[in-house]
Design a protein around this motif. Structure first.
Motif, PDB file in Angstrom:
ATOM      1  N   ASP A  78       0.815  -1.230   0.000  1.00  0.00           N
ATOM      2  CA  ASP A  78       0.000   0.000   0.000  1.00  0.00           C
ATOM      3  C   ASP A  78       0.843   1.273   0.000  1.00  0.00           C
ATOM      4  O   ASP A  78       0.307   2.368   0.203  1.00  0.00           O
ATOM      5  CB  ASP A  78      -0.963   0.036   1.198  1.00  0.00           C
ATOM      6  N   HIS A 274      -3.024 -15.132 -12.783  1.00  0.00           N
ATOM      7  CA  HIS A 274      -1.967 -14.144 -12.978  1.00  0.00           C
ATOM      8  C   HIS A 274      -1.129 -14.593 -14.168  1.00  0.00           C
ATOM      9  O   HIS A 274      -0.323 -15.532 -14.056  1.00  0.00           O
ATOM     10  CB  HIS A 274      -1.099 -14.022 -11.735  1.00  0.00           C
ATOM     11  N   ASP A 321       5.459  -6.796 -10.498  1.00  0.00           N
ATOM     12  CA  ASP A 321       4.525  -6.638  -9.379  1.00  0.00           C
ATOM     13  C   ASP A 321       4.248  -7.948  -8.660  1.00  0.00           C
ATOM     14  O   ASP A 321       3.252  -8.087  -7.959  1.00  0.00           O
ATOM     15  CB  ASP A 321       3.202  -6.024  -9.873  1.00  0.00           C
ATOM     16  N   GLY A 339       1.468 -11.759  -5.063  1.00  0.00           N
ATOM     17  CA  GLY A 339       1.117 -10.738  -6.024  1.00  0.00           C
ATOM     18  C   GLY A 339       0.806  -9.398  -5.388  1.00  0.00           C
ATOM     19  O   GLY A 339       0.907  -9.222  -4.175  1.00  0.00           O
ATOM     20  N   ASN A 340       0.425  -8.440  -6.233  1.00  0.00           N
ATOM     21  CA  ASN A 340       0.071  -7.089  -5.804  1.00  0.00           C
ATOM     22  C   ASN A 340       1.200  -6.412  -5.020  1.00  0.00           C
ATOM     23  O   ASN A 340       0.950  -5.690  -4.047  1.00  0.00           O
ATOM     24  CB  ASN A 340      -1.210  -7.115  -4.953  1.00  0.00           C
TER      25      ASN A 340
END
Length: 362
Positions: A78, A274, A321, A339-340
Motif C-alpha cells: 500500500d 496471474h 509486481d 502478487g500485488n
C-alpha cells in the motif's frame, strides 16, 4: 467535499474518480472537476487513479531479528513508492534488525530506481549503525546511486575495497554493465560457493549461477546497470546469491513474443489468475521459451531449476509486481507466488542453498 475526499484517499490511495464519487455518494463530474482543479493536493497516476500529494514517505523496517525480502515487501504494501505521488522516500532501519542479502538487494534496487524516477531518496541508519557498517563492508554504497542521502553519514566505501576478496564467504556487490557485462562474475560466485560448501557442488553451482546471470543479462534491455553478490551465513548454514537487473525483466521480454511463437502457452496465460506467474512457471518447469530464434535458447532457467531441485535449493524471482518462489523438497517442485507487490522494474533473483549438516564449510 475536500475534507471527505482527503479522508477517503488517506485510507484508499490510487482510486479512480468514479469510485471515489460512488463511495462518497457524490456526483462523478463534480468530483473529477474538483480533483483536476486541486492538483496541489491531489495527484493522478498513469492509470487515472488519484492519491494525495504527499511530500515524503517514511518506510521503517522491523528492529528485531533477521530481515528478508519477505519483510521488505510487506513494509511496502500500500505504499508503492515508484508509482506514488511521494516526492521523497525515506527508508529507515531500526536497531536489532539484521538484513539478509535478499532484503539488501531489494532495498538497493528500489533506491536506484526511485532516483531514476526523479524522486529524492534517503537511507536512515541513525538507529542501526551496525547495519551501516556491514553494508559498507559488502560494497553496498559502491553500487548505490551517489545522489542518495545516507544518515548519519555516507561511508567512503574504503572498507569494502580494503577487505575485498579476503573472506571466501562474501562476494561484494559487483555491477553488471548491460553493454559490457563482466563475464567473470559467475566464476567468482561459484568459487565462493564451493569454498563455503564442497567441491562436489562445483558444477551445479556454476551452472545455476551462470544461467541466472545470463538470463538477467539477456532480459535486461536497459542501459541501467544491475548487480550481483553472495553471502554465506555460517550459523544458519546457508548461502544466498543475488543477481539483479533494472530492465524489462523475464516476463517483460517474453510476454510480447508468446502469442506468436508459443500460442499454447499464450492460451494457458490467458486463463490463469496471474498471466505473469503462469509464464514464469512455464519457464522454470518446461523451458524452451525464448525471445530469440537461436537453437537451444530458452532452457537456462529450466536447467537452473533442475539443479536446484537436485540439491533442494530455493530460487525466488521478483518481477514487476509479483514474486515467484521455487521450492524443492522430496523430489517435488512447489511454486508459491505473492502478487500485488509495489512496482519494481527488472528481474531480481535470489538463489538460496541450505548446506547439509555433514558438509564442512570454510
Amino acid at each position: 467535499m475536500q475534507k471527505r475526499i482527503i479522508a477517503f484517499l488517506e485510507k484508499s490511495p490510487r482510486t479512480k474518480a468514479r469510485a471515489i464519487a460512488a463511495e462518497l455518494g457524490l456526483d462523478r463530474g463534480e468530483v473529477n472537476r474538483f480533483l483536476h482543479e486541486n492538483t496541489d493536493k491531489f495527484a493522478q497516476d498513469d492509470e487515472y487513479q488519484w492519491s494525495l500529494v504527499a511530500p515524503s514517505c517514511r518506510i521503517e523496517f522491523p528492529g528485531d531479528g533477521w530481515l528478508t525480502a519477505w519483510q521488505f515487501e510487506s513494509a511496502l504494501i500500500d505504499r508503492a513508492p515508484l508509482t506514488s505521488a511521494y516526492r521523497e522516500v525515506v527508508f529507515a532501519l531500526r536497531h536489532g534488525g539484521k538484513p539478509m542479502l535478499d532484503f539488501i538487494a531489494r532495498l538497493l534496487a528500489f533506491c536506484n530506481q526511485l532516483v531514476i524516477a526523479g524522486k529524492t531518496v534517503t537511507l536512515d541508519f541513525g538507529d542501526s549503525i551496525s547495519t551501516l557498517t556491514y553494508l559498507n563492508r559488502v560494497g553496498f554504497f559502491d553500487v548505490l546511486d551517489g545522489s542518495i542521502s545516507v544518515l548519519p553519514e555516507r561511508p567512503s566505501g574504503d572498507l569494502a575495497r580494503e577487505f575485498q576478496g579476503n573472506n571466501q564467504g562474501v562476494i561484494e556487490f559487483r555491477l553488471i554493465d548491460p553493454d559490457n557485462p563482466d563475464e567473470n562474475i559467475p566464476k567468482l560466485l561459484r568459487n565462493s560457493f564451493v569454498a563455503c560448501a564442497d567441491k562436489s557442488y562445483s558444477q551445479a553451482a556454476f551452472t545455476i549461477l551462470a544461467e541466472l546471470f545470463d538470463n538477467v543479462r539477456d532480459h535486461s534491455a536497459t542501459g541501467s546497470p544491475g548487480f550481483a553478490c553472495l553471502q554465506f551465513y555460517p550459523k544458519g548454514r546457508k548461502i544466498q546469491a543475488v543477481i539483479s537487473d533494472n530492465g524489462l525483466g523475464i516476463v517483460g521480454t517474453l510476454a510480447p513474443v508468446v502469442p506468436v511463437k508459443y500460442p499454447e502457452v499464450a492460451r494457458a496465460m490467458a486463463s490463469a489468475p496471474h498471466p505473469g506467474v503462469a509464464l514464469l512457471k512455464e519457464v522454470f518447469s518446461k523451458g524452451m521459451l525464448s525471445q530469440k530464434d537461436d537453437d537451444g535458447r530458452g532452457i537456462g532457467l529450466k536447467r537452473s531449476g533442475d539443479f536446484a531441485k537436485k540439491f533442494k535449493a530455493r530460487i525466488s524471482v521478483r518481477q514487476s509486481d509479483f514474486e515467484l518462489r521455487i521450492h524443492h523438497d522430496d523430489g517435488a517442485v512447489d511454486f508459491k507466488h505473492r502478487g500485488n507487490l509495489a512496482l519494481l522494474q527488472g528481474t531480481h533473483i535470489c538463489f538460496e542453498f541450505k548446506l547439509d549438516s555433514n558438509v564442512k564449510s570454510a
